[in-house]
Structures are given as C-alpha cells and as structure tokens.
Motif scaffolding. Sequence first.
Motif, PDB file in Angstrom:
ATOM      1  N   THR A 125       0.842  -1.194   0.000  1.00 31.65           N
ATOM      2  CA  THR A 125       0.000   0.000   0.000  1.00 31.65           C
ATOM      3  C   THR A 125       0.880   1.248   0.000  1.00 31.65           C
ATOM      4  O   THR A 125       0.601   2.224  -0.703  1.00 31.65           O
ATOM      5  CB  THR A 125      -0.945   0.014   1.217  1.00 31.65           C
ATOM      6  N   PHE A 171       2.223  -3.935  12.157  1.00 33.63           N
ATOM      7  CA  PHE A 171       1.256  -3.257  11.291  1.00 33.63           C
ATOM      8  C   PHE A 171      -0.011  -2.859  12.045  1.00 33.63           C
ATOM      9  O   PHE A 171      -0.573  -1.787  11.816  1.00 33.63           O
ATOM     10  CB  PHE A 171       0.881  -4.166  10.101  1.00 33.63           C
ATOM     11  N   ASN A 225      -5.492  -7.796   5.723  1.00 35.01           N
ATOM     12  CA  ASN A 225      -6.407  -6.862   6.372  1.00 35.01           C
ATOM     13  C   ASN A 225      -7.844  -7.080   5.882  1.00 35.01           C
ATOM     14  O   ASN A 225      -8.777  -6.458   6.363  1.00 35.01           O
ATOM     15  CB  ASN A 225      -5.935  -5.432   6.087  1.00 35.01           C
ATOM     16  N   ASN A 228      -9.210  -6.835   0.234  1.00 39.67           N
ATOM     17  CA  ASN A 228      -9.277  -7.335  -1.135  1.00 39.67           C
ATOM     18  C   ASN A 228     -10.348  -8.407  -1.320  1.00 39.67           C
ATOM     19  O   ASN A 228     -11.042  -8.430  -2.325  1.00 39.67           O
ATOM     20  CB  ASN A 228      -7.903  -7.871  -1.563  1.00 39.67           C
ATOM     21  N   ALA A 285       3.622  -9.298   3.930  1.00 41.03           N
ATOM     22  CA  ALA A 285       2.482  -8.510   3.439  1.00 41.03           C
ATOM     23  C   ALA A 285       1.204  -8.830   4.201  1.00 41.03           C
ATOM     24  O   ALA A 285       0.340  -7.972   4.354  1.00 41.03           O
ATOM     25  CB  ALA A 285       2.279  -8.758   1.941  1.00 41.03           C
ATOM     26  N   GLU A 332       5.449 -12.686  -4.873  1.00 40.55           N
ATOM     27  CA  GLU A 332       5.965 -12.556  -3.510  1.00 40.55           C
ATOM     28  C   GLU A 332       5.262 -13.584  -2.597  1.00 40.55           C
ATOM     29  O   GLU A 332       4.210 -14.129  -2.960  1.00 40.55           O
ATOM     30  CB  GLU A 332       5.792 -11.134  -2.998  1.00 40.55           C
ATOM     31  N   ALA A 334       3.299 -13.649   0.071  1.00 39.48           N
ATOM     32  CA  ALA A 334       1.872 -13.527   0.415  1.00 39.48           C
ATOM     33  C   ALA A 334       0.998 -14.000  -0.742  1.00 39.48           C
ATOM     34  O   ALA A 334      -0.048 -14.620  -0.540  1.00 39.48           O
ATOM     35  CB  ALA A 334       1.529 -12.083   0.760  1.00 39.48           C
TER      36      ALA A 334
HETATM   37  C1  AN7 Z   1       0.881  -8.979  -1.860  1.00 38.50           C
HETATM   38  O1  AN7 Z   1       0.270  -3.134   1.955  1.00 38.50           O
HETATM   39  O2  AN7 Z   1      -2.014  -4.788   3.903  1.00 38.50           O
HETATM   40  O3  AN7 Z   1      -6.449  -8.720   2.706  1.00 38.50           O
HETATM   41  O4  AN7 Z   1      -0.485  -2.640   3.922  1.00 38.50           O
HETATM   42  O5  AN7 Z   1       0.492  -6.826  -0.079  1.00 38.50           O
HETATM   43  O6  AN7 Z   1      -6.642  -6.630   1.351  1.00 38.50           O
HETATM   44  O7  AN7 Z   1      -5.029  -6.766   3.240  1.00 38.50           O
HETATM   45  C2  AN7 Z   1      -0.985  -5.619   1.972  1.00 38.50           C
HETATM   46  C3  AN7 Z   1      -1.744  -6.724   1.811  1.00 38.50           C
HETATM   47  C4  AN7 Z   1      -2.217  -9.835  -0.116  1.00 38.50           C
HETATM   48  C5  AN7 Z   1      -3.633  -8.859   1.625  1.00 38.50           C
HETATM   49  N1  AN7 Z   1      -1.167  -9.873  -0.927  1.00 38.50           N
HETATM   50  O8  AN7 Z   1      -4.664  -8.038   1.146  1.00 38.50           O
HETATM   51  C6  AN7 Z   1      -0.430  -3.394   2.936  1.00 38.50           C
HETATM   52  C7  AN7 Z   1      -1.223  -4.633   2.998  1.00 38.50           C
HETATM   53  C8  AN7 Z   1      -0.260  -8.876  -0.931  1.00 38.50           C
HETATM   54  C9  AN7 Z   1      -0.429  -7.797  -0.060  1.00 38.50           C
HETATM   55  C10 AN7 Z   1      -2.440  -8.807   0.764  1.00 38.50           C
HETATM   56  C11 AN7 Z   1      -1.522  -7.767   0.828  1.00 38.50           C
HETATM   57  P1  AN7 Z   1      -5.775  -7.500   2.163  1.00 38.50           P
END
Ligand code: AN7
Length: 395
Positions: A125, A171, A225, A228, A285, A332, A334
């Motif tokens: 983000t 975080f 979080n 998405n 992430a 990556e 995550a």
């Molecule tokens: C690669 O950048 O929360 O469930 O502060 O970077 O919408 O949080 C990033 C989340 C999945 C999860 N994959 O999405 C941030 C952050 C990647 C991410 C998620 C993030 P959300």
Amino acid sequence: MPRYFCENCGFTDKLDKNLYFCPNCGDPLTITYSDDELEVNFSGSGVWRYSGVLPVDPNKKVSLKEGNTPLYKSLHLGSGVKGLYIKNEGMNPTGSFKDRGMTVAITRAIEKNFKSVICASTGNTSASLAIYAARAGIRGYVVVPDGAVALGKMAQARAAGAHIIKVRGNFDLALQMVKDFARKSDEAYLVNSVNPFRIEGQKTVAYEIVEEIGAPDWITIPVGNAGNITALWKGLNEMKRLGKIKYLPKLLGVQASGASPIVKAFNDSSNKIEPVVSPNTLATAIKIGNPASWRRALKAVRESRGAMIEVSDDHIVQAQYLLSSREGIFVEPASAASVAGFLSALQNGLIRKEDTVVSIVTGNGLKDPDSVSRFESIEITVGSEEGLLHSVIAQ
Ligand code: AN7
C-alpha cells in the motif's frame, strides 16, 4: 446516487462527506448502488473500463494504466482440476493489486482537494500510495512497521519521495495510529482499504475475471487486512446483478498460519475474531493480527459457501517456488499463499477435480527479493579457463 452503507448495522449517508468508518458501529463503510445506477456498458481497458461503476469523475482520474492484468492458464499446478487460472496482479504499475484501489482513492483525494494522503502498510500500500501521490502532485505519508517491510516496497516508497514513518511495533499498531489520526484530522486523506473508494477500485479484478472466463467454481485469494476479499465479493455480486454471470463462485480466503484470526473464527463458526497479538509469518504482506475488514471477509466466504483456510510458511515457500520454476510466474510470498491454499484445498477434497479455479496472486516477486534465498538455487562460480563452461553445461 451511490451512497455510503454499513453492511453491519445498515447506516447510510451521502458520499459528499469523507467517511471511512460507520459512525454508529465503527465498521468500515461500503459504497452501494441501486440497480439502475450500475452501468452495464464498459469501454476501454483496465480499471477505468468500469468507470460506470466507480463513484468518482473519470475526467479527473489519476491513472498509471492499472488493471487489465494477465490471466494465465496453469500448465502444471492445475493438473488435478478442470482448469486452474492464475490472475497475476503483480503486473500492475507498482507491482501489486493495490494500484486498482489507489487510482480511485487518489482520484477521490484530488476531487476533495486533499494535499496529503496517508496509510499504514505492510509495504505494498505504501509503494502504491507513494507512486500515485507523486503522479498526482500531492504529499504521501506512509506509516510502516520498522524492519518488517520487504526491500522492493521500501525502495518504491523512497524513490517516489514519500515521507516514511517507521513505527516501533507491528502493522496493527501502525493502522491503529493512522485510524486515530484520521478520526481527529482532515489534514490527510486515509487511503488504507478501510477507505471505501479503495474497495471500489479493487472490485474491478472480479469484473475482469468474469469478462474473460465467466464465473469459475472457486476463486482463491490471500487475506491480510481483508480489504481485497471484500472487494472481490462486491465485484462478483455486482456482475451477477448486471446479469453477466448466473452463479457466484465460492471464495477461498487464505491466511498464513501465524496470522490467521479469520480462519479461526470461520472454523469456530464464530461471529467475531480474536485478534492475534503477535502475528508471525515470512509473508510479511499479510502479517496482520487484527484485520480491519474481518467481518466483511467472514460474511463473503460464508455467503459464497466457500471457506477460510490457513497455510504454513513452508507451504507458502514451496508454492512460491513452484509458481516461478514450473509456471514462469514470480510472485511474492503472500501471493503464493493463494496457490498454497488451492493445493491444500484440493488435497483435502474441498476443491474437486471437476472444478474451475482462479487463484489471484497479488504481488510481484521483485517486491521481496530476499525471499528467494529460501529456495535451493543452482549456482556455481567459474574462472575463464577454456572449456570450463562447456564441461559444466554438458554435465
Ligand atoms: C501482496 O500493503 O495490507 O487482505 O499494507 O500486499 O486486502 O489486506 C498488503 C496486503 C495480499 C492482503 N497480498 O490483502 C499493505 C497490505 C499482498 C499484499 C495482501 C496484501 P488484504
């Protein structure tokens, strides 16, 4: 006109105010449309193709041509199902899905004359905010957990000239700090996924999948979080209301074992989460213990008759390596959780062989170059003696 709406308590309000949370119950707000406000005619490509279902003025858009990301048919990892498709969100302008939401949120910031934007972030983000703020000519402030953000993401925030505020803490603390700030001050627009305009942009991933292959049986997505997965479910529901699909896919939300409060609530059939105080996973992430949109995530997976599952760090690393070495898709950690979740659900029978599945991978592998040190790579160092290279390659 589209309105703010609280999915938890039903509160609604007009969009002219800058709201993030419901003033009654505190949950993050959604933006809703009546049936005749949803626009069926799409034109152009990427996020702004769907400007008829975005609550901002497209003539003011701050865009780097986000969205329109490739959907690949898997060659190997999907051999156990009818079809596995991988939606590579790492191909967005800053290398993650965040750009879909950021282009809309920054456009909203410009419409509302904000001179600064702020977020708390595990990295992506921040990178996206920094780059879009630069594009818009406004100031970007990113609040990150000190020492817990991948190198590529910090590089982007620095390169774009964002103000970087490192918090001694995780975080969840950083998010609490920016939420407290936003409650008291209108000095900077908060563009975390608690901002409903972020969700609006991010829902377009669902529109793209549906336009390309219709409704799959399952969509897998990593959850941190939980913004998405909220956006994905909103987009799918709107496509159904628009008559573009007849049924809704099941959602498989995937968390890392060390940061999986929503999985626990799902398994316990509970209607609330117990935050994880010290979340831990190499997928930085999604190293999030107290996800802001947990309620909407639980609602989405339950309504879809899908599931929340957790995957271990070992399985994440394995999936990341399989994606890059067998499919040619470098993501990556995550993001690899999405595919690790698919493999695990296939193994335990939740996903079946007749199913068509889309795995959304959310961030580019270049974001976290250190993560590949976990793979066994084939590397040798040689001199320039004649024939040496030949002998190595012939082996
Ligand atoms: C690669 O950048 O929360 O469930 O502060 O970077 O919408 O949080 C990033 C989340 C999945 C999860 N994959 O999405 C941030 C952050 C990647 C991410 C998620 C993030 P959300």
